[in-house]
Scaffold this active site. Structure first.
Site, short mmCIF file in Angstrom:
data_model
loop_
_atom_site.label_atom_id
_atom_site.label_comp_id
_atom_site.label_asym_id
_atom_site.label_seq_id
_atom_site.Cartn_x
_atom_site.Cartn_y
_atom_site.Cartn_z
N ASP A 30 0.84 -1.20 0.00
CA ASP A 30 0.00 0.00 0.00
C ASP A 30 0.87 1.25 0.00
OD1 ASP A 30 -2.79 1.27 0.58
OD2 ASP A 30 -1.46 2.15 2.08
N TYR A 35 3.37 9.70 -0.43
CA TYR A 35 4.44 9.01 0.29
C TYR A 35 5.79 9.18 -0.41
CZ TYR A 35 0.59 6.38 2.53
OH TYR A 35 -0.56 5.99 3.18
N LYS A 60 -2.55 6.15 -4.14
CA LYS A 60 -3.62 7.08 -3.80
C LYS A 60 -3.29 8.48 -4.34
CE LYS A 60 -3.52 4.80 0.72
NZ LYS A 60 -2.08 4.49 0.73
N HIS A 93 -7.24 9.68 -1.79
CA HIS A 93 -6.57 9.59 -0.50
C HIS A 93 -7.35 10.25 0.64
CE1 HIS A 93 -2.23 9.28 1.28
NE2 HIS A 93 -3.14 8.97 2.18
#
Length: 259
Positions: A30, A35, A60, A93
């Site tokens: 994930d 990120y 996301k 997200h």
């Protein structure tokens, strides 16, 4: 979708951590655009020697990139960073951009799915009214809603709605970001001769959630996946259920109450 995933939020050794996770048996990673480690996830997948088709990769799109055109562009940019032809699950997200941009983003993701760039479309941090706006707009419902979920923060109204509408609930922060010192969690860890994190991941699985534990420590990465050879009793699950503190139990910033 594998019922257990490996989270890489704030993982600054993403590639070796993912390689360790894949070696330990994880098939589900994930990630997210925010990120900033999609490229490292892709590198780990290629270096693992595993078939891409045997793995489930999530990413996301955060609210700052919401909008129809920007979402379509974002899908292509994520695929370029991963160096994949498709992503298995693409989530919105968060719902912070407002109704109009949320729905435009959702439409774009559905179109990306239609042409094969995305296998599954979902959302994250959505509350009931955010999910209802998708239904009222006439779109197919998301396959997944990823929310903070653990015994201290169980988000029951959202979970109940998702179950009633066949939306899979993924659980982030399933091991409470390591804050596992509660006496009940420790008691059950001793009872089952398991790490507290394993007890929490097992609770999540038995509640029908898809937990996404994260760690950059090889020993813990391996431990967190070893949860399929024991079972919590109904009484154990009840004891953990009774720990719910609602919003007060959350350990992450959670935007589910936004408009």
């Amino acid at each position: 979708m594998p019922v257990l995933g490996f989270g890489v939020y704030q993982n600054y050794t993403t590639k070796p951590s993912c390689l360790e996770a894949l070696k330990a048996g994880y098939k589900h990673i994930d990630s997210a655009q925010m990120y900033r480690n999609e490229a490292e996830v892709g590198e780990a997948v290629r270096e693992s020697g595993l078939n891409r088709s045997d793995l489930f990769i999530t990413t996301k799109i955060a609210s700052k990139f919401h909008g129809y055109d920007s979402a379509l562009k974002g899908v292509d940019e994520s695929l370029a960073r991963f160096k994949f032809d498709y992503v298995d699950l693409f989530l919105i997200h968060d719902p912070l951009s407002g109704k109009e941009r949320r729905l435009a983003t959702y439409k774009a993701l559905l179109e990306a799915k239609a042409v094969g760039k995305i296998r599954t479309v979902g959302v994250s941090n959505y509350n009931v009214h955010h999910l209802e706006e998708i239904k009222k707009a006439g779109y197919e419902m998301p396959a997944v809603n990823q929310i903070e979920l653990h015994p201290l923060c169980q988000q029951k109204p959202i979970v109940d709605y998702c179950r009633a509408n066949n939306i899979v609930v993924q659980a982030y922060c399933p091991i409470i970001r390591g804050n596992m010192n509660h006496s009940v969690i420790q008691e059950l860890a001793v009872k089952h001769d398991r790490d507290p994190a394993q007890v929490l991941v097992r609770w999540s699985l038995q509640r029908g959630f898809v937990p996404l534990p994260k760690s950059a420590t090889p020993k813990r990465i391996r431990s967190n996946v070893k949860v399929f050879d024991f079972e919590l009793s109904a009484d154990d699950v009840t004891k953990l259920n009774d720990l719910n503190q609602g919003d007060a139990g959350a350990v992450s910033w959670n935007p589910v109450h936004c408009e």
